[in-house]
Each structure stands twice: as structure tokens, then as C-alpha cells.
Design an enzyme around this catalytic site. Structure first.
Site, PDB file in Angstrom:
ATOM      1  N   GLY A  62       0.945  -1.030   0.083  1.00 18.79           N
ATOM      2  CA  GLY A  62       0.244   0.144   0.040  1.00 18.79           C
ATOM      3  C   GLY A  62       0.981   1.234   0.247  1.00 18.79           C
ATOM      4  O   GLY A  62       2.062   1.183  -0.252  1.00 18.79           O
ATOM      5  N   ASN A  63       0.343   2.280   0.558  1.00 22.64           N
ATOM      6  CA  ASN A  63       1.126   3.610   0.185  1.00 22.64           C
ATOM      7  C   ASN A  63       2.072   3.857   1.459  1.00 22.64           C
ATOM      8  O   ASN A  63       2.036   3.119   2.826  1.00 22.64           O
ATOM      9  CB  ASN A  63       0.043   4.710   0.250  1.00 22.64           C
ATOM     10  N   VAL A  89       0.477   4.693   5.277  1.00 23.08           N
ATOM     11  CA  VAL A  89       0.209   3.738   6.008  1.00 23.08           C
ATOM     12  C   VAL A  89       1.257   2.724   6.284  1.00 23.08           C
ATOM     13  O   VAL A  89       1.417   2.068   7.452  1.00 23.08           O
ATOM     14  CB  VAL A  89      -0.930   2.940   5.304  1.00 23.08           C
ATOM     15  N   GLY A  90       2.189   2.706   5.326  1.00 21.86           N
ATOM     16  CA  GLY A  90       3.420   1.731   5.593  1.00 21.86           C
ATOM     17  C   GLY A  90       4.122   1.946   6.823  1.00 21.86           C
ATOM     18  O   GLY A  90       4.590   1.186   7.792  1.00 21.86           O
ATOM     19  N   GLU A 117       5.790  -3.143   0.817  1.00 18.61           N
ATOM     20  CA  GLU A 117       5.632  -3.145  -0.542  1.00 18.61           C
ATOM     21  C   GLU A 117       5.044  -1.572  -0.953  1.00 18.61           C
ATOM     22  O   GLU A 117       3.809  -1.763  -1.187  1.00 18.61           O
ATOM     23  CB  GLU A 117       5.122  -4.315  -1.415  1.00 18.61           C
ATOM     24  N   CYS A 132       1.470   0.031  -9.479  1.00 17.98           N
ATOM     25  CA  CYS A 132       2.759   0.580  -8.413  1.00 17.98           C
ATOM     26  C   CYS A 132       3.912   0.824  -9.344  1.00 17.98           C
ATOM     27  O   CYS A 132       4.605   1.991  -8.984  1.00 17.98           O
ATOM     28  CB  CYS A 132       2.780  -0.243  -7.343  1.00 17.98           C
TER      29      CYS A 132
HETATM   30  P1  NAD Z   1      -5.507   0.912   0.506  1.00 17.45           P
HETATM   31  O1  NAD Z   1      -6.029   2.197   0.666  1.00 17.45           O
HETATM   32  O2  NAD Z   1      -6.152  -0.548   0.188  1.00 17.45           O
HETATM   33  O3  NAD Z   1      -4.510   0.475   1.818  1.00 17.45           O
HETATM   34  C1  NAD Z   1      -3.800  -0.573   1.754  1.00 17.45           C
HETATM   35  C2  NAD Z   1      -4.329  -1.467   3.076  1.00 17.45           C
HETATM   36  O4  NAD Z   1      -4.025  -0.733   4.198  1.00 17.45           O
HETATM   37  C3  NAD Z   1      -5.869  -1.877   3.271  1.00 17.45           C
HETATM   38  O5  NAD Z   1      -5.865  -3.150   3.655  1.00 17.45           O
HETATM   39  C4  NAD Z   1      -6.396  -0.831   4.062  1.00 17.45           C
HETATM   40  O6  NAD Z   1      -7.296  -1.411   5.129  1.00 17.45           O
HETATM   41  C5  NAD Z   1      -5.126  -0.497   5.039  1.00 17.45           C
HETATM   42  N1  NAD Z   1      -5.302   0.738   5.566  1.00 17.45           N
HETATM   43  C6  NAD Z   1      -5.259   1.907   5.134  1.00 17.45           C
HETATM   44  N2  NAD Z   1      -5.374   2.947   5.775  1.00 17.45           N
HETATM   45  C7  NAD Z   1      -4.940   2.562   7.146  1.00 17.45           C
HETATM   46  C8  NAD Z   1      -4.614   3.138   8.509  1.00 17.45           C
HETATM   47  N3  NAD Z   1      -4.610   4.479   8.705  1.00 17.45           N
HETATM   48  N4  NAD Z   1      -4.266   2.303   9.345  1.00 17.45           N
HETATM   49  C9  NAD Z   1      -3.886   0.929   9.039  1.00 17.45           C
HETATM   50  N5  NAD Z   1      -4.309   0.504   7.974  1.00 17.45           N
HETATM   51  C10 NAD Z   1      -4.743   1.063   6.935  1.00 17.45           C
HETATM   52  O7  NAD Z   1      -4.298   0.872  -0.709  1.00 17.45           O
HETATM   53  P2  NAD Z   1      -3.290   2.282  -1.252  1.00 17.45           P
HETATM   54  O8  NAD Z   1      -2.456   2.542   0.057  1.00 17.45           O
HETATM   55  O9  NAD Z   1      -4.279   3.315  -1.720  1.00 17.45           O
HETATM   56  O10 NAD Z   1      -2.398   1.417  -2.268  1.00 17.45           O
HETATM   57  C11 NAD Z   1      -1.986   2.224  -3.222  1.00 17.45           C
HETATM   58  C12 NAD Z   1      -0.375   2.198  -2.987  1.00 17.45           C
HETATM   59  O11 NAD Z   1      -0.039   0.892  -3.075  1.00 17.45           O
HETATM   60  C13 NAD Z   1       0.164   3.026  -4.028  1.00 17.45           C
HETATM   61  O12 NAD Z   1       1.237   3.784  -3.385  1.00 17.45           O
HETATM   62  C14 NAD Z   1       1.022   1.761  -4.894  1.00 17.45           C
HETATM   63  O13 NAD Z   1       2.367   2.205  -5.364  1.00 17.45           O
HETATM   64  C15 NAD Z   1       1.106   0.897  -3.618  1.00 17.45           C
HETATM   65  N6  NAD Z   1       1.305  -0.590  -3.959  1.00 17.45           N
HETATM   66  C16 NAD Z   1       2.551  -0.954  -3.972  1.00 17.45           C
HETATM   67  C17 NAD Z   1       2.793  -2.249  -4.796  1.00 17.45           C
HETATM   68  C18 NAD Z   1       4.038  -3.014  -4.444  1.00 17.45           C
HETATM   69  O14 NAD Z   1       3.980  -4.293  -4.893  1.00 17.45           O
HETATM   70  N7  NAD Z   1       5.014  -2.274  -4.107  1.00 17.45           N
HETATM   71  C19 NAD Z   1       1.546  -2.995  -5.015  1.00 17.45           C
HETATM   72  C20 NAD Z   1       0.376  -2.320  -5.402  1.00 17.45           C
HETATM   73  C21 NAD Z   1       0.111  -1.012  -4.657  1.00 17.45           C
END
Ligand code: NAD
Length: 469
Positions: A204-205, A208-209, A226, A260
Site C-alpha cells: 500500500g502507500n 500507512v506503511g 511493498e 505501483c
Molecule cells: P489501500 O487504501 O487499500 O490500503 C492498503 C491497506 O492498508 C488496506 O488493507 C487498508 O485497510 C489498510 N489501511 C489503510 N489505511 C490504514 C490506516 N490508517 N491504518 C491501518 N491500515 C490502513 O491501498 P493504497 O494505499 O491506496 O494502495 C495504493 C498504494 O500501494 C500505491 O502507493 C501503490 O504504489 C502501492 N502499491 C505497491 C505495490 C508494490 O508491490 N510495491 C503494489 C500495489 C500497490
């Protein structure tokens, strides 16, 4: 499941566990039975996962169509094929991956058995993102199952229909105590993150990471993150610009730019900018017709929030191609921006949508400098016919992965570790890398009790006479 799974005792008596606690507790109990350790159990689960993908293709495709406007063939091509390949490879190679790995010995251990034994870590939490929800959630799951772990699977709530299919149908195929699926949003994910895991795999982003890493630190739980970022794409004037633009157009607009490792922006010299715009225009027409909005292979932005976010990025930049949109359908046309300034809004965050800014630089050196002055990206793309330049750019920059003269395809090579560096993430996966990252690589040394004489020197007293030996 017996009642004590759902009740926990604290100083004021018994209380009911949350759904998230129950899932983790069940997974931990299942893991402690030891049934995930034998390889034939893991292989059975992996084969069952393959059956799920084959038998529930219609449900999977329909959900992705509703969530992201993905076509049936697009789903097959970009999500299912790589999952099947990953499962087949794990089934085939698991005996080799899981076997003891003999290690080089030193003089003191020449008579001993010295090896590394991969062992399961325990309970792994997989938190998925929404853009390729099956790939980013099930790929780590495949490696985690292969490594013998129990797994709590948390799909992204943002892809509403896909999360529902995962919750309803996955447990019909997998050992549901060992691999529970927990759905929900931020609150549920945060509740999960309070629990103790043996590993957390988050996609994810970056923002949140950081929260995931902070929560993991309370239990000293290792993490794989990731993440994303702005992946640059340098187009050298010394290259076949027609071919380069075809590949960039494909890499950028597939899944409506919500990839991503999509090329986030182009860097090129001013002399080729017009040509680049023109070639991309031709490719957009060829791939998506004059009317991408009504073309099956052109997707949609995941939700209204992201639609508004992506549209706001256009502010202050010059549109060279596209730019039109329809909020009611979450449609944004394939868009190119020209002469974009580094301080423009679109250059301040990962775009994650179908907008492609072009920034001009005076030379490859300036491109290198530009790339190095920003966060380390997940991918770097270099288009050039000059191999020396490609190698130099690789040597003088850093990114999770680098690909010359194409986009995205490095993701498909299981032998290559896929992951970020710095702000684009930590840890890696795919194929054997997932297995290794989600195993403990345990150092083992087995010796006999004979030949005690040669140990004399290490026991006190450390006399000069002994040292002469
Ligand atoms: P998302 O909003 O679905 O969040 C990912 C997860 O984090 C979800 O399961 C969600 O429930 C959880 N989450 C969200 N906010 C949270 C919080 N405040 N506290 C705890 N958990 C929380 O997805 P996203 O972040 O919008 O995904 C898009 C991002 O992911 C982009 O930056 C993209 O580049 C990245 N991405 C990376 C890869 C990779 O392999 N490196 C692959 C796909 C996407």
C-alpha cells in the site's frame, strides 16, 4: 472451535474477543498443531488455491469488473496468469526450497554438519492493496503457505466486491483455521495490527506503511513493506522513440494508471518532447480507440475520492493530450502533460492514475541528478540504444528495480526479487524470494561428542603453552 477461543481473561474477568483477535488466535492455534509443517499439507493447500482460481474465475472477474472496470481478458492477463505460475513454481520447487542447505565449513567445524534449515515463522499478516487485489494479496499468500506459516489475510476494503469474493470463497478452498480472511477498513486493520504476529507483509502507500511498521515494532515483528512512489522514465534521444512510446503508453495506462510500477513521469530532452507526445497520441488511439471511455480495455479510477485526488493533480500544468473526465463514471481520459515543472502539483506525489507528465532535462546527467534528488523510486525505466548509457544510469542511481527499454515486465520474472528501497519499501518477494523472506533461515550445526582433545585450546586457563599449539 471451542468457546475459549472466543473468550479472553483479564483482571476484570472474561471478555469477548474481537473478530480480529479471534482470527489471529485461531490461526495461532492451527499453527501450533504443527499440521502446516509437512510439505504435502502445504502442497495440498497450494493446489487447492489453484482450484479456487480456476473454478471461481467468473466471480473473480465480475468483482474486478465492478471495482476497477477491468475486462475479462485483462484480469486473466494481469492477475490470474502470474498467480497460476507462482503456485505451479512453488509446488514444483518446494521440496528443494525447504530442504536443508549445506554451508561452507571452517577448519574448526570440518567434521560437523553445517547447514541452514528454513523453518516456518508462525502467523503472518498479509495486508493487501486494491489496484491488483488478487496479485498483491495472493502472491504473498502463496509464499507464506509454501513456507509453512499460518496466515491472516486482510484484503483491501477499497475494492469492495473483490474483498467480498475473497472473504466468501477463499475459505471454501483453504484450511480456514490456518488461513482466515478478515475484511474491514482502517479500524479493523488497526485492530489487527495490535495483535502479535511473526511477520507482517503490507502492500500500500508509504504513509500507512509507516503506521504498520510502528505497530509492528511493539512486538518486534519484522515487516515487508511493498510501497509505491514516483517511478521515473528516461527517454534518450538516441533510441527508437516510436517503440519506446508504445511500451510507455502500455505501461502507463494499463489499469488506468493504477499500477505501483507504472512510469510516473517522463524525462527527456526538449528536442524530442513533441515527437514523444505525438507517438503517445498515436498509441492511445491504437490501444483504446478515439473513444477510450467506451472501450472495454480502458479501466476506471477505483473510487470518487481517488478520482478527485487525481483530477486535482492537473492543476497548473499544460495538457498536451486528453484531460477530459466524467466523475459519474470515475473516468479520466489517458492524459499527457508537457513542459511540466519539478515544483508542479503533479510532481509532488505518486500519480496513480492515467496522467503522464513530461519534464525536459538538458542531458542524461541532468536526468540522473533529478532522479537522485528525489526519493528512491520503486522502478526506474531507461529507454536508450546506448548500452553504456543504460549501465551508467544503473550505476549512478538507485531504485527498487530497473528496466531498460520496456515497462513493467521485470515484475513477471519470479527469479528477480521484487521490492522497493528507501521510501519505496523494504524486503522483497516473488518465487523463492517470498519463501525465504517468510521463513526463518535457521543456522544449524551438529557435531559429535568425540575428538574432545582439539578443544583443549579454547578452555581456560589460556596458558602460553596451549597457545603454541
Ligand atoms: P489501500 O487504501 O487499500 O490500503 C492498503 C491497506 O492498508 C488496506 O488493507 C487498508 O485497510 C489498510 N489501511 C489503510 N489505511 C490504514 C490506516 N490508517 N491504518 C491501518 N491500515 C490502513 O491501498 P493504497 O494505499 O491506496 O494502495 C495504493 C498504494 O500501494 C500505491 O502507493 C501503490 O504504489 C502501492 N502499491 C505497491 C505495490 C508494490 O508491490 N510495491 C503494489 C500495489 C500497490
Amino acid at each position: 472451535t471451542d468457546v475459549c477461543v472466543f473468550l479472553q481473561v483479564n483482571t476484570s474477568g472474561y471478555y469477548r474477543m474481537t473478530r480480529e483477535q479471534q482470527a489471529v488466535e485461531q490461526a495461532r492455534r492451527a499453527f501450533l498443531t504443527g499440521r502446516s509443517r509437512p510439505l504435502d499439507y502445504r502442497i495440498r493447500q497450494l493446489k487447492s488455491l489453484r482450484c479456487f482460481i480456476a473454478e471461481k474465475k467468473a466471480d473473480i472477474t465480475a468483482a474486478l469488473q465492478k471495482d476497477l472496470g477491468k475486462s475479462e481478458n485483462g484480469t486473466e492477463l494481469y492477475e490470474m496468469l502470474s498467480l497460476e505460475g507462482e503456485i505451479m513454481a512453488a509446488v514444483k520447487h518446494l521440496p528443494k526450497w525447504a530442504a536443508p542447505r549445506p554451508m561452507e565449513k571452517n577448519l574448526l567445524t570440518i567434521m560437523d554438519e553445517v547447514y541452514v534449515q528454513p523453518e516456518p515463522l508462525g502467523v503472518v499478516l498479509i495486508i493487501g492493496a486494491w489496484n491488483y487485489p488478487w496479485a498483491v494479496t495472493l502472491k504473498p499468500l502463496i509464499g507464506a503457505i509454501a513456507a509453512g506459516n499460518a496466515v491472516v489475510v486482510k484484503p483491501s476494503e477499497v475494492c469492495v466486491h473483490t474483498a467480498k469474493v475473497m472473504e466468501d470463497l477463499l475459505p471454501l478452498y483453504l484450511d480456514k483455521e490456518m488461513y482466515p480472511v478478515v475484511t474491514g477498513g482502517v479500524t479493523e486493520t488497526q485492530e489487527l495490527l495490535k495483535q502479535r504476529f511473526d511477520h507482517i507483509f503490507y502492500t500500500g502507500n508509504c504513509m500507512v506503511g509507516k503506521l504498520v511498521m510502528e505497530a509492528a515494532s511493539h512486538h518486534l515483528t519484522p515487516v515487508i513493506l511493498e510501497l509505491g512512489g514516483k517511478s521515473p522514465c528516461y527517454i534518450d534521444k538516441d533510441c527508437d522513440i516510436t517503440v519506446a512510446c508504445r511500451r510507455v503508453t502500455w505501461g502507463k495506462y494499463v489499469n488506468c494508471g493504477q499500477t505501483c510500477i507504472a512510469p510516473d513521469y517522463i524525462l527527456c530532452e526538449p528536442s524530442i518532447q513533441d515527437r514523444v507526445v505525438e507517438e503517445i497520441r498515436k498509441c492511445i488511439k491504437e490501444f483504446y480507440t478515439d473513444d477510450p471511455k467506451n472501450f472495454a480495455d480502458y479501466g476506471r479510477i477505483i473510487n470518487k475520492r481517488h478520482f478527485k485526488r487525481v483530477m486535482a493533480l492537473l492543476e497548473g500544468s499544460t495538457v498536451a493530450l486528453g484531460g477530459d473526465s466524467d466523475e459519474s463514471e470515475r473516468y479520466i481520459a489517458p492524459t499527457v502533460l508537457r513542459d511540466v515543472k519539478p515544483e508542479a502539483k503533479v510532481m509532488q506525489e505518486e500519480i496513480f492514475g492515467p496522467i503522464l507528465p513530461i519534464l525536459t532535462v538538458s542531458s542524461a546527467d541532468e536526468a540522473i541528478h533529478f532522479i537522485n534528488s528525489r526519493e528512491k523510486p520503486l522502478a526506474l525505466y531507461i529507454f536508450s540504444s546506448n548500452k553504456k548509457l543504460i549501465k551508467r544510469m544503473i550505476a549512478e542511481t538507485s531504485s527498487g528495480g530497473v528496466l531498460a527499454n520496456d515497462c513493467l515486465v521485470h515484475f513477471t520474472v519470479s527469479a528477480l526479487p521484487f521490492g522497493g528501497v528507501g521510501n519505496s519499501g523494504m524486503g522483497c518477494y516473488h518465487g523463492r524470494h517470498t519463501f525465504d523472506q517468510l521463513s526463518h533461515l535457521r543456522s544449524c550445526l551438529i557435531r559429535g561428542l568425540a575428538m574432545e582433545k582439539i578443544n583443549t585450546v579454547r578452555y581456560p586457563p589460556h596458558t602460553t603453552e596451549k597457545m603454541r599449539w
